[in-house]
Design a protein around this motif. Structure first.
Motif, PDB file in Angstrom:
ATOM      1  N   PHE A 224       0.818  -1.207   0.000  1.00  0.00           N
ATOM      2  CA  PHE A 224       0.000   0.000   0.000  1.00  0.00           C
ATOM      3  C   PHE A 224       0.854   1.260   0.000  1.00  0.00           C
ATOM      4  O   PHE A 224       1.937   1.304   0.590  1.00  0.00           O
ATOM      5  CB  PHE A 224      -0.943   0.011   1.207  1.00  0.00           C
ATOM      6  CG  PHE A 224      -1.919  -1.129   1.214  1.00  0.00           C
ATOM      7  CD1 PHE A 224      -3.103  -1.045   0.511  1.00  0.00           C
ATOM      8  CD2 PHE A 224      -1.634  -2.299   1.914  1.00  0.00           C
ATOM      9  CE1 PHE A 224      -4.006  -2.100   0.495  1.00  0.00           C
ATOM     10  CE2 PHE A 224      -2.532  -3.353   1.909  1.00  0.00           C
ATOM     11  CZ  PHE A 224      -3.722  -3.260   1.201  1.00  0.00           C
ATOM     12  N   GLY A 225       0.354   2.295  -0.665  1.00  0.00           N
ATOM     13  CA  GLY A 225       1.024   3.590  -0.699  1.00  0.00           C
ATOM     14  C   GLY A 225       0.032   4.700  -0.425  1.00  0.00           C
ATOM     15  O   GLY A 225      -1.099   4.460   0.006  1.00  0.00           O
ATOM     16  N   GLU A 226       0.438   5.945  -0.679  1.00  0.00           N
ATOM     17  CA  GLU A 226      -0.490   7.070  -0.504  1.00  0.00           C
ATOM     18  C   GLU A 226      -1.691   6.913  -1.438  1.00  0.00           C
ATOM     19  O   GLU A 226      -2.811   7.263  -1.090  1.00  0.00           O
ATOM     20  CB  GLU A 226       0.232   8.387  -0.789  1.00  0.00           C
ATOM     21  CG  GLU A 226       1.330   8.698   0.203  1.00  0.00           C
ATOM     22  CD  GLU A 226       2.191   9.865  -0.223  1.00  0.00           C
ATOM     23  OE1 GLU A 226       3.065  10.267   0.579  1.00  0.00           O
ATOM     24  OE2 GLU A 226       2.004  10.394  -1.338  1.00  0.00           O
ATOM     25  N   LEU A 227      -1.439   6.373  -2.620  1.00  0.00           N
ATOM     26  CA  LEU A 227      -2.506   6.023  -3.547  1.00  0.00           C
ATOM     27  C   LEU A 227      -2.406   4.532  -3.844  1.00  0.00           C
ATOM     28  O   LEU A 227      -1.333   4.038  -4.191  1.00  0.00           O
ATOM     29  CB  LEU A 227      -2.370   6.802  -4.856  1.00  0.00           C
ATOM     30  CG  LEU A 227      -3.242   6.299  -6.012  1.00  0.00           C
ATOM     31  CD1 LEU A 227      -4.716   6.615  -5.757  1.00  0.00           C
ATOM     32  CD2 LEU A 227      -2.785   6.885  -7.338  1.00  0.00           C
ATOM     33  N   THR A 228      -3.503   3.821  -3.686  1.00  0.00           N
ATOM     34  CA  THR A 228      -3.538   2.403  -4.028  1.00  0.00           C
ATOM     35  C   THR A 228      -4.819   2.109  -4.794  1.00  0.00           C
ATOM     36  O   THR A 228      -5.908   2.507  -4.361  1.00  0.00           O
ATOM     37  CB  THR A 228      -3.487   1.517  -2.767  1.00  0.00           C
ATOM     38  OG1 THR A 228      -2.272   1.772  -2.058  1.00  0.00           O
ATOM     39  CG2 THR A 228      -3.542   0.043  -3.139  1.00  0.00           C
ATOM     40  N   VAL A 229      -4.674   1.430  -5.924  1.00  0.00           N
ATOM     41  CA  VAL A 229      -5.824   1.001  -6.727  1.00  0.00           C
ATOM     42  C   VAL A 229      -5.702  -0.499  -6.945  1.00  0.00           C
ATOM     43  O   VAL A 229      -4.655  -0.971  -7.396  1.00  0.00           O
ATOM     44  CB  VAL A 229      -5.878   1.729  -8.084  1.00  0.00           C
ATOM     45  CG1 VAL A 229      -7.149   1.329  -8.839  1.00  0.00           C
ATOM     46  CG2 VAL A 229      -5.834   3.242  -7.907  1.00  0.00           C
ATOM     47  N   ILE A 230      -6.762  -1.244  -6.625  1.00  0.00           N
ATOM     48  CA  ILE A 230      -6.738  -2.704  -6.697  1.00  0.00           C
ATOM     49  C   ILE A 230      -7.878  -3.209  -7.585  1.00  0.00           C
ATOM     50  O   ILE A 230      -9.005  -2.721  -7.494  1.00  0.00           O
ATOM     51  CB  ILE A 230      -6.894  -3.325  -5.287  1.00  0.00           C
ATOM     52  CG1 ILE A 230      -5.677  -2.988  -4.418  1.00  0.00           C
ATOM     53  CG2 ILE A 230      -7.078  -4.833  -5.362  1.00  0.00           C
ATOM     54  CD1 ILE A 230      -5.837  -3.394  -2.956  1.00  0.00           C
ATOM     55  N   PHE A 231      -7.551  -4.186  -8.434  1.00  0.00           N
ATOM     56  CA  PHE A 231      -8.554  -4.914  -9.209  1.00  0.00           C
ATOM     57  C   PHE A 231      -8.370  -6.398  -8.907  1.00  0.00           C
ATOM     58  O   PHE A 231      -7.287  -6.934  -9.101  1.00  0.00           O
ATOM     59  CB  PHE A 231      -8.363  -4.681 -10.713  1.00  0.00           C
ATOM     60  CG  PHE A 231      -8.407  -3.232 -11.123  1.00  0.00           C
ATOM     61  CD1 PHE A 231      -9.609  -2.609 -11.394  1.00  0.00           C
ATOM     62  CD2 PHE A 231      -7.228  -2.499 -11.243  1.00  0.00           C
ATOM     63  CE1 PHE A 231      -9.638  -1.282 -11.782  1.00  0.00           C
ATOM     64  CE2 PHE A 231      -7.258  -1.180 -11.631  1.00  0.00           C
ATOM     65  CZ  PHE A 231      -8.471  -0.561 -11.900  1.00  0.00           C
ATOM     66  N   ASN A 232      -9.427  -7.048  -8.455  1.00  0.00           N
ATOM     67  CA  ASN A 232      -9.330  -8.474  -8.162  1.00  0.00           C
ATOM     68  C   ASN A 232     -10.643  -9.139  -8.538  1.00  0.00           C
ATOM     69  O   ASN A 232     -11.565  -9.238  -7.732  1.00  0.00           O
ATOM     70  CB  ASN A 232      -9.013  -8.715  -6.682  1.00  0.00           C
ATOM     71  CG  ASN A 232      -8.830 -10.188  -6.384  1.00  0.00           C
ATOM     72  OD1 ASN A 232      -8.488 -10.967  -7.266  1.00  0.00           O
ATOM     73  ND2 ASN A 232      -9.060 -10.572  -5.145  1.00  0.00           N
ATOM     74  N   THR A 233     -10.746  -9.583  -9.770  1.00  0.00           N
ATOM     75  CA  THR A 233     -12.002 -10.088 -10.297  1.00  0.00           C
ATOM     76  C   THR A 233     -11.754 -11.198 -11.311  1.00  0.00           C
ATOM     77  O   THR A 233     -10.670 -11.288 -11.888  1.00  0.00           O
ATOM     78  CB  THR A 233     -12.789  -8.944 -10.989  1.00  0.00           C
ATOM     79  OG1 THR A 233     -13.930  -9.480 -11.654  1.00  0.00           O
ATOM     80  CG2 THR A 233     -11.933  -8.234 -12.015  1.00  0.00           C
ATOM     81  N   VAL A 369     -13.801  -6.529  -5.196  1.00  0.00           N
ATOM     82  CA  VAL A 369     -13.189  -6.712  -6.514  1.00  0.00           C
ATOM     83  C   VAL A 369     -12.560  -5.401  -6.995  1.00  0.00           C
ATOM     84  O   VAL A 369     -11.799  -5.387  -7.962  1.00  0.00           O
ATOM     85  CB  VAL A 369     -14.212  -7.209  -7.549  1.00  0.00           C
ATOM     86  CG1 VAL A 369     -14.685  -8.600  -7.192  1.00  0.00           C
ATOM     87  CG2 VAL A 369     -15.389  -6.250  -7.695  1.00  0.00           C
ATOM     88  N   PHE A 370     -12.901  -4.301  -6.319  1.00  0.00           N
ATOM     89  CA  PHE A 370     -12.303  -3.000  -6.630  1.00  0.00           C
ATOM     90  C   PHE A 370     -12.061  -2.252  -5.325  1.00  0.00           C
ATOM     91  O   PHE A 370     -12.879  -2.280  -4.409  1.00  0.00           O
ATOM     92  CB  PHE A 370     -13.226  -2.174  -7.524  1.00  0.00           C
ATOM     93  CG  PHE A 370     -12.751  -0.752  -7.740  1.00  0.00           C
ATOM     94  CD1 PHE A 370     -11.661  -0.507  -8.559  1.00  0.00           C
ATOM     95  CD2 PHE A 370     -13.383   0.318  -7.137  1.00  0.00           C
ATOM     96  CE1 PHE A 370     -11.202   0.793  -8.749  1.00  0.00           C
ATOM     97  CE2 PHE A 370     -12.941   1.618  -7.327  1.00  0.00           C
ATOM     98  CZ  PHE A 370     -11.856   1.856  -8.140  1.00  0.00           C
ATOM     99  N   PHE A 371     -10.881  -1.582  -5.263  1.00  0.00           N
ATOM    100  CA  PHE A 371     -10.512  -0.830  -4.062  1.00  0.00           C
ATOM    101  C   PHE A 371      -9.660   0.353  -4.484  1.00  0.00           C
ATOM    102  O   PHE A 371      -8.769   0.207  -5.330  1.00  0.00           O
ATOM    103  CB  PHE A 371      -9.719  -1.737  -3.109  1.00  0.00           C
ATOM    104  CG  PHE A 371      -9.164  -1.044  -1.888  1.00  0.00           C
ATOM    105  CD1 PHE A 371      -9.894  -0.980  -0.712  1.00  0.00           C
ATOM    106  CD2 PHE A 371      -7.902  -0.471  -1.916  1.00  0.00           C
ATOM    107  CE1 PHE A 371      -9.372  -0.352   0.418  1.00  0.00           C
ATOM    108  CE2 PHE A 371      -7.372   0.162  -0.793  1.00  0.00           C
ATOM    109  CZ  PHE A 371      -8.109   0.219   0.378  1.00  0.00           C
ATOM    110  N   LEU A 372      -9.970   1.513  -3.941  1.00  0.00           N
ATOM    111  CA  LEU A 372      -9.160   2.710  -4.200  1.00  0.00           C
ATOM    112  C   LEU A 372      -9.011   3.485  -2.905  1.00  0.00           C
ATOM    113  O   LEU A 372     -10.002   3.730  -2.207  1.00  0.00           O
ATOM    114  CB  LEU A 372      -9.803   3.589  -5.273  1.00  0.00           C
ATOM    115  CG  LEU A 372      -9.029   4.863  -5.675  1.00  0.00           C
ATOM    116  CD1 LEU A 372      -9.280   5.197  -7.144  1.00  0.00           C
ATOM    117  CD2 LEU A 372      -9.396   6.067  -4.812  1.00  0.00           C
TER     118      LEU A 372
END
Length: 410
Positions: A224-233, A369-372
């Motif tokens: 993780f950082g100051e900005l994190t974008v995750i896709f898990n689908t 499935v999505f995280f920001l």
């Protein structure tokens, strides 16, 4: 007596349904409604993120200065213009190009009509924009959308018409059909928006169910950082379509971090077809944002990204296709700008020379499935020297036959 009570209740119900909603056209694609723009703006300004953007960075004063000079040059009293922006707001989208904004009601609408047309042409270059006044409401947009809104005739659920803030969309594609509803939820210290995407048929439901199915990952997979974008689908392309339906734009130019060189961007584009979830991108962006504000190119970008790789040769093929210089160190390809791309089994990792991981108080859940997450406090401390807890946080998951997104701003 009972008849009178029923009659009074009907009158109260009718009055609670805003007049501006009579201008919802038939065959709309998306509408968005705010009952009180002035109060909503005040609500945003009460948030730490809102105060930082409007006051600490001075965006409100800067925009007001430019806007008011334009208004005064047209003999418009700024107070008249602000009155127009202090009541109801309706946004109408018929398709990708035809849109209409409706503002009011205001006694100033008729007086401002011609001047507003001149203003948007000069400031926004919207030469073909149509501006119409009716019953104290100002209509602004393309001719097709304005005429459709003036005609009205569209229908929305009664429950939405009695709320202060909502979005409502009817999306019909070649294969799938959805209803998209966004509402503002009650929250004491942050702004919370809930978006629900409901399928219209079994085919669309099966599609959403696959999009909403997360993949199993190791507990230490994410950094993780100051900005994190995750896709898990299970269906990445489908998730991007669903995000677009929910109002999220995942185009790289809209993210607060940019790859430093066009050649590297070519590598990523060439490589992207060979990647699949779970994937994430984390970056520490505060120093890069400072460089951008100062008018210089960001030089100290901290970034790490990880994804599953379909083909073990995909990385080297992408580098060669883009014509990027690199040297190979074991399973890593080191680029001239210090970025390295490393492969291990079926995983690829892009990382900068330095990256300081962050510990988040908010993390993705197993069914996400999505995280920001964007840490606004870090930006505050970097830009103005001090900060308070502030963030932009969104998550999406599948539940009870629907895709659900929660967006929170503090």
């Amino acid at each position: 007596m009972k008849k009178w009570i029923v009659f009074i209740l009907l009158i109260v119900t009718a009055l609670s349904f805003s007049q501006i909603l009579n201008y919802v056209p038939e065959n709309f694609k998306v509408i968005r409604y705010v009952k009180d723009l002035s109060e909503f703006y005040s609500e945003v300004k009460r948030l730490p993120t809102g105060r930082f953007l409007t006051e600490s960075l001075g965006l409100e004063m800067m925009i007001q200065g430019v806007l008011e000079s334009q208004l005064l040059s047209r003999n418009i009293e700024p107070s008249d213009f602000y009155d127009l922006l202090s009541h109801e707001f309706l946004f109408v989208q018929l398709d990708n190009e035809d849109t209409c904004f409706v503002l009011g009601p205001s006694e100033k609408a008729k007086k401002l009509k011609d001047s507003i047309k001149s203003l948007i042409v000069d400031l926004l270059g919207m030469e073909d924009a149509v501006v119409v006044e009716k019953d104290g409401y100002l209509f602004l947009g393309t001719a097709k959308a304005v005429n459709a809104s003036l005609k009205g005739g569209g229908e929305i659920p009664d429950t939405l018409g009695k709320t202060d803030f909502f979005g409502y969309g009817l999306l019909q594609g070649d294969k799938y059909s959805f209803t998209v509803v966004s509402t503002k939820e009650s929250a004491s210290d942050h702004l919370s928006i809930k978006v629900e995407i409901t399928p219209a048929d079994d085919t669309s439901r099966n599609f959403l169910e696959k999009v909403g199915q997360p993949r199993e990952i190791p507990s230490d997979y994410y950094t993780f950082g100051e900005l994190t974008v995750i896709f898990n689908t299970e269906n990445y392309d489908g998730l991007l379509d669903v995000l677009s339906s929910a109002g999220f734009s995942m185009e790289s130019e809209n993210l607060p971090v940019q790859l430093p060189e066009s050649d590297i961007e070519k590598v990523v584009k060439n490589l992207f077809e060979e990647l699949e979830p779970p994937m994430f991108l984390s970056a520490n962006v505060s120093s890069a944002v400072m460089d951008l504000i100062a008018g210089s190119t960001p030089t100290n970008l901290e970034i790490v990204a990880k994804a599953k790789l379909k083909s073990p040769d995909a990385v080297e093929n992408a580098l060669k296709t883009a014509g990027v210089q690199y040297r190979k160190e074991g399973k890593c390809f080191v680029l001239e700008n210090g970025l390295s791309i490393c492969t291990e089994d079926d995983t690829v990792v892009l990382k900068s020379k330095q990256f300081s991981p962050r510990t988040l108080g908010i993390k993705s859940e197993k069914n996400d499935v999505f995280f920001l997450f964007l840490d606004m406090k870090a930006l505050m401390e970097s830009l103005v020297g001090e900060g308070e807890e502030a963030y932009v946080f969104a998550r999406g998951f599948y539940k009870d036959g629907k895709m659900v997104f929660h967006v929170n701003v503090k």
